[in-house]
Scaffold this motif. Structure first.
Motif, short mmCIF file in Angstrom:
data_model
loop_
_atom_site.label_atom_id
_atom_site.label_comp_id
_atom_site.label_asym_id
_atom_site.label_seq_id
_atom_site.Cartn_x
_atom_site.Cartn_y
_atom_site.Cartn_z
N UNK A 79 0.33 9.53 -10.08
CA UNK A 79 0.94 10.85 -10.01
C UNK A 79 1.15 11.35 -8.58
N UNK A 80 0.50 10.74 -7.61
CA UNK A 80 0.67 11.14 -6.21
C UNK A 80 1.64 10.25 -5.44
N UNK A 81 2.02 9.12 -5.98
CA UNK A 81 2.77 8.11 -5.21
C UNK A 81 4.11 8.64 -4.71
N UNK A 82 4.88 9.28 -5.58
CA UNK A 82 6.23 9.72 -5.20
C UNK A 82 6.17 10.76 -4.09
N UNK A 83 5.27 11.73 -4.20
CA UNK A 83 5.16 12.76 -3.17
C UNK A 83 4.72 12.16 -1.84
N UNK A 84 3.81 11.21 -1.87
CA UNK A 84 3.34 10.58 -0.65
C UNK A 84 4.47 9.85 0.06
N UNK A 85 5.25 9.06 -0.68
CA UNK A 85 6.35 8.30 -0.09
C UNK A 85 7.39 9.24 0.52
N UNK A 86 7.76 10.29 -0.21
CA UNK A 86 8.78 11.20 0.30
C UNK A 86 8.29 11.94 1.55
N UNK A 87 7.04 12.40 1.54
CA UNK A 87 6.54 13.18 2.68
C UNK A 87 6.55 12.36 3.96
#
Length: 415
Positions: free
Chosen positions: A300-308
């Motif tokens: 659940x955290x992967x997408x936000x981490x990559x974009x940030x």
């Protein structure tokens, strides 16, 4: 040229929002929602695929974020109460970590979901926040709570690694006192680490995620120093936790496989049959809880981490593949969902927790039933006592006057 284009795009977005207000002139949620739906459905041949996805996500967020807040706050509070006041079959050390994780998730739901994303989605109703000069303070508290929520998961993973893979260190580290020290240290460090947001952001709300929700000066946005600090922030949370959780879980799995094989061979040699092993079953339940929590956090955290990280590298001049804005919004939606799923994980993987949770949920209804039953019992006893009192009066009167009981009752009925 790029900077000017970026400015033009931002102004166009602002004009679009103002046009939406002028068209309807009624700042209600229904009209604002219908506006976005009409953009998505009517005469949308000129809208790109990414644009359609952005509008669709915005419509979903109008329902998703309020529903998530309504569910997330009571769910985390119930989890805290259940773990704190009831016997869930967990050690005090594990309970301390799980309670801390639930508290961290509750703070994220309040500070991030309720006070950040819902005002951004319903910006017309919360436009007054632009006049409230506390956004930089809000940012410090929000990111500190997020760091605590993430690093509490890491400390729980490390605690289980020590308990399973390091028997000699288990008695010293895996205790309630050590857990309190570790959790307190993580909380203090998280607060100190995020003080820089107070100086980076201005005190006014921006009410947009592009990618910050606070107003930012242009020189700070393009500053190499501030960009490096923010880049390190995203490396520490959640990149380093990702790596630590994967590494610790890999070591834990390896140790479990090796010890399970040795234990199984030993038991078969001693008993001559593959009998039931309570120790391995208990260990398996603990590992399932650990792995499900870790997998839930990572996915659940992967997408936000990559974009940030990708977005900050783009601001620093390292341009490669451009990720669309909807990726950020989808990352926020999944990250906030991770703050509301731990209760379901505990209920599925832990039998004692599930039983205590059911008892706690039934408690208000049980109290109401007991209150009704007690009221009926009191009324019945009062009626019975009244009948006994009347009977005693009849007997006393008959004894004094010498009349029979039938005559007295007939006289009382006639009267």
């Amino acid at each position: 040229m790029d900077q000017n284009l970026g400015t033009i795009n931002w102004n166009v977005t602002t004009i679009d929002q103002n046009l939406g207000t002028m068209d309807f002139d009624v700042p209600t949620k229904d009209r604002s929602l219908s506006y976005w739906i009409s953009w998505f459905t009517e005469d949308g041949s000129w809208i790109t695929l990414f644009g359609r996805i952005r509008y669709l996500l915005h419509v979903i967020q109008c329902f998703y974020y309020p529903l998530l807040a309504i569910v997330g706050v009571p769910v985390n509070i119930i989890t805290i109460v259940t773990l704190t006041n009831r016997d869930c079959g967990l050690s005090k050390c594990v309970t301390s970590y799980l309670v801390a994780m639930s508290v961290g998730d509750l703070l994220v739901v309040i500070l991030d979901l309720a006070l950040r994303h819902i005002p951004i989605v319903y910006w017309e109703q919360f436009y007054f926040l632009v006049l409230v000069p506390v956004c930089n303070i809000h940012a410090v508290l929000l990111y500190a709570a997020t760091d605590c929520s993430v690093w509490f998961t890491v400390t729980f993973t490390f605690d289980r690694f020590v308990a399973i893979c390091c028997p000699k260190l288990k008695s010293k580290y895996c205790s309630e006192k050590s857990a309190a020290v570790v959790l307190g240290t993580v909380t203090v460090l998280s607060c100190l680490k995020n003080i820089f947001w107070y100086f980076m952001f201005l005190n006014g709300y921006h009410l947009m995620n592009d990618p910050w929700f606070c107003a930012v000066a242009w020189d700070v946005m393009k500053s190499v120093i501030w960009s490096t600090i923010e880049f390190l922030h995203f490396i520490l949370t959640p990149c380093v936790p990702f790596a630590l959780i994967l590494l610790l879980n890999a070591f834990t799995v390896r140790h479990i496989l090796v010890s399970s094989r040795a234990r199984r061979r030993l038991r078969c040699h001693n008993s001559g049959e593959n009998s039931r092993d309570p120790e391995m079953e208990s260990r398996r339940k603990s590992i399932i809880l650990l792995f499900v929590i870790s997998a839930n956090f990572i996915l659940l955290w992967s997408i936000l981490m990559v974009y940030s990280i990708w977005n900050r590298m783009d601001y620093l001049g390292y341009k490669s593949v451009v990720l669309d804005y909807f990726v950020l919004e989808l990352g926020f939606m999944l990250q906030l969902l991770s703050c509301c799923t731990n209760t379901a994980i505990y209920a599925v993987t832990q039998t004692h927790f599930r039983q205590q949770l059911i008892i706690l949920l039934k408690h208000p209804f049980t109290a109401i039933i007991h209150l009704i039953t007690a009221s009926e019992t009191f009324n019945f006893r009062t009626s019975a006592e009244l009948c006994v009192s009347q009977a005693n009066k009849v007997m006393i009167y008959c004894f004094v006057t010498g009349d029979s009981a039938e005559e007295r009752i007939t006289h009382m009925s006639a009267w």
